[in-house]
Design an enzyme around this catalytic site. Structure first.
Site, PDB file in Angstrom:
ATOM      1  N   HIS A 319      68.914  23.664  38.615  1.00 54.29           N
ATOM      2  CA  HIS A 319      68.743  24.513  39.801  1.00 54.29           C
ATOM      3  C   HIS A 319      67.460  25.347  39.690  1.00 54.29           C
ATOM      4  O   HIS A 319      66.634  25.363  40.614  1.00 54.29           O
ATOM      5  CB  HIS A 319      69.982  25.411  39.943  1.00 54.29           C
ATOM      6  CG  HIS A 319      69.914  26.424  41.049  1.00 54.29           C
ATOM      7  ND1 HIS A 319      70.789  26.415  42.118  1.00 54.29           N
ATOM      8  CD2 HIS A 319      69.097  27.480  41.248  1.00 54.29           C
ATOM      9  CE1 HIS A 319      70.491  27.415  42.927  1.00 54.29           C
ATOM     10  NE2 HIS A 319      69.469  28.092  42.424  1.00 54.29           N
ATOM     11  N   GLU A 320      67.287  26.030  38.558  1.00 51.21           N
ATOM     12  CA  GLU A 320      66.114  26.912  38.393  1.00 51.21           C
ATOM     13  C   GLU A 320      64.813  26.111  38.426  1.00 51.21           C
ATOM     14  O   GLU A 320      63.837  26.529  39.057  1.00 51.21           O
ATOM     15  CB  GLU A 320      66.199  27.702  37.081  1.00 51.21           C
ATOM     16  CG  GLU A 320      67.385  28.656  36.983  1.00 51.21           C
ATOM     17  CD  GLU A 320      67.602  29.511  38.206  1.00 51.21           C
ATOM     18  OE1 GLU A 320      66.624  30.055  38.744  1.00 51.21           O
ATOM     19  OE2 GLU A 320      68.765  29.636  38.649  1.00 51.21           O
ATOM     20  N   HIS A 323      63.177  25.219  41.618  1.00 52.43           N
ATOM     21  CA  HIS A 323      62.464  26.307  42.318  1.00 52.43           C
ATOM     22  C   HIS A 323      60.984  26.381  41.928  1.00 52.43           C
ATOM     23  O   HIS A 323      60.218  27.114  42.553  1.00 52.43           O
ATOM     24  CB  HIS A 323      63.087  27.670  41.965  1.00 52.43           C
ATOM     25  CG  HIS A 323      64.395  27.964  42.622  1.00 52.43           C
ATOM     26  ND1 HIS A 323      64.644  27.714  43.952  1.00 52.43           N
ATOM     27  CD2 HIS A 323      65.533  28.533  42.148  1.00 52.43           C
ATOM     28  CE1 HIS A 323      65.881  28.104  44.251  1.00 52.43           C
ATOM     29  NE2 HIS A 323      66.435  28.600  43.173  1.00 52.43           N
ATOM     30  N   ASP A 334      66.864  29.011  48.141  1.00 55.31           N
ATOM     31  CA  ASP A 334      68.323  29.178  48.124  1.00 55.31           C
ATOM     32  C   ASP A 334      68.786  29.447  49.547  1.00 55.31           C
ATOM     33  O   ASP A 334      69.000  30.583  49.941  1.00 55.31           O
ATOM     34  CB  ASP A 334      68.724  30.346  47.217  1.00 55.31           C
ATOM     35  CG  ASP A 334      68.447  30.031  45.757  1.00 55.31           C
ATOM     36  OD1 ASP A 334      68.761  28.908  45.316  1.00 55.31           O
ATOM     37  OD2 ASP A 334      67.920  30.906  45.064  1.00 55.31           O
TER      38      ASP A 334
END
Ligand code: NAG
Ligand code: NAG
Ligand code: NAG
Ligand code: NAG
Ligand code: NAG
Length: 368
Positions: A319-320, A323, A334
């Site tokens: 997820h990170e 970004h 998000d």
């Protein structure tokens, strides 16, 4: 991936492709419960007032952490466009919340027909390099719980504010302190070793698992017969599959090394914001491709998925990394978190929503 104790050669992040919130949600599913109105507060320095009204019939407990209502985290609340329609670049964080750790104080009760107002200091988290008239708009999703509860119930409420125009004076706005200016990364040439032994072992495992799970998810996305892909990205288009394959492959490559690669990774709260607003697992600065893991990440998340749609260290890392602009452009945002909250996202926004990648990787691993 560069872990702690690395030389920082700041990548020049030329592109500031910030996806827009407008159009993020399927309007036919739009909830009529929230009305958000923007008004100018202070001329010149891009200060606005947002008024939020509960126009539905039920009392709502609105999530504050990382949303329009957050008064501490440097998150994006509005989109600012110049006269040519170019976005003022966002200079804040994407925050990853631990849902199971949300408590009453992380919510704002807004009873039916009640109104709250808050000042939005747009310049604290955006660059305005030229003077001119900018247009501002707030739109997105607002996760909520029932009054008296701290358990999110999806799908999130959607809102779309009016658009306002406001003159911004580049000179005046330059004196507004930036939210993240306390410890500018640019001024440091070397990051200190900051991981303790437990964190280092967990981080090394999380990065290795990130690579394995991202590659497995990329393989699933590449398989035209995969119905799971259609569930998480709402399309069977081969172009979209390729975009997801490419992004996950880039994430896997970044996770594969701890001493090179485009992103940076901190085991400790480099910017000092893990504890400021709510239960964060991690946060990422997209423009300098820097991810910071919070102690909740180490202290509470399992190394690998333990259940469908649940959080763990490997998929939180995926997820990170999605970004990070330097890993795969455009970076994700998000727009919506978690499975139940995100069902109102349109396909174009699922493709740019970080949780659609981490939850997809979770589903491939768990065979959900
Ligand atoms: C929007 O939601 C409606 C109703 O659920 C659905 O029929 C329609 O296909 C959706 N449109 C998009 C673009 O997802
Ligand atoms: C996706 O499209 C391909 C080719 O058009 C088709 O063979 C496949 O069955 C579709 N997959 C799903 C999950 O619908
Ligand atoms: C994004 O992923 C969530 C599950 O993580 C899913 O429920 C949602 O439908 C996805 N969005 C779209 C538009 O497919
Ligand atoms: C190492 O970091 C973890 C996670 O932040 C923390 O729980 C633990 O107490 C730390 N251990 C030591 C020896 O400082
Ligand atoms: C998500 O929605 C389903 C179906 O409404 C429900 O059974 C489930 O408990 C929800 N999960 C969470 C985490 O809220």
């Amino acid at each position: 991936m560069k872990c702690a104790r690395v030389l920082l050669a700041l990548s020049s992040v030329a592109s500031t492709v910030q996806a827009r919130f407008a159009g993020a949600v399927n309007h036919s599913k739009r909830s009529p419960s929230l009305e958000v109105t923007l008004a100018p507060a202070t001329e010149g320095i891009a200060e606005l007032v947002a008024t939020i009204k509960n126009v539905g019939s039920a009392d709502l407990n609105l999530l504050k952490v990382g949303t329009l209502l957050d008064e501490r985290l440097p998150v994006q609340k509005v989109l600012a466009l110049d006269e040519a329609g170019v976005e003022a670049p966002f200079r804040g964080i994407h925050a990853s919340i631990q849902h199971a750790a949300l408590r009453a104080e992380h919510f704002q009760l807004l009873k039916a027909s009640e109104i709250i107002s808050m000042v939005i200091n747009v310049a604290a988290v955006h660059d305005f390099t030229a003077s001119g008239t900018y247009t501002f708009k707030a739109s997105g999703l607002m996760p909520f719980a029932n009054a008296g509860s701290a358990e999110l119930i999806g799908p999130a409420l959607t809102y779309e504010s009016n658009t306002i125009s406001l003159y911004v004076d580049a000179q005046k706005v330059a004196s507004v302190p930036k939210a993240l200016s306390a410890r500018p990364l640019e001024e440091r040439t070397e990051v200190q070793e900051g991981c303790n032994a437990t964190q280092l072992a967990a981080s090394t495992a999380a990065l290795a698992n990130c690579e394995i799970l991202a590659l497995a998810a990329a393989a699933d996305a590449a398989d035209p017969s995969s119905a799971r892909f259609v569930e998480y990205f709402r399309t069977n288009s081969s172009t979209t599959r390729q975009t997801v394959v490419d992004r996950l492959t880039a994430v896997a490559a970044d996770c594969a090394t701890t001493d090179s690669g485009p992103s940076r990774y901190f085991c400790y709260d480099y910017y000092g914001i893990c504890e400021s607003s709510g239960p964060l697992n991690a946060y990422t600065l997209w423009d300098v491709s820097t991810s910071v893991m919070c102690s909740l990440f180490y202290d509470t998340l399992p190394p690998l998925p333990q259940g469908c749609h649940r959080q763990d260290q490997a998929t939180t890392t995926i997820h990170e990394i999605t970004h990070c602009e330097a890993v795969y452009s455009p970076h994700t945002n998000d727009y919506a978190y978690a499975y139940n909250e995100s069902i109102a996202l349109t396909p174009a926004f699922a493709l740019l929503n970080a949780d659609n990648y981490s939850l997809f990787a979770n589903a491939v691993y768990m065979k959900c």
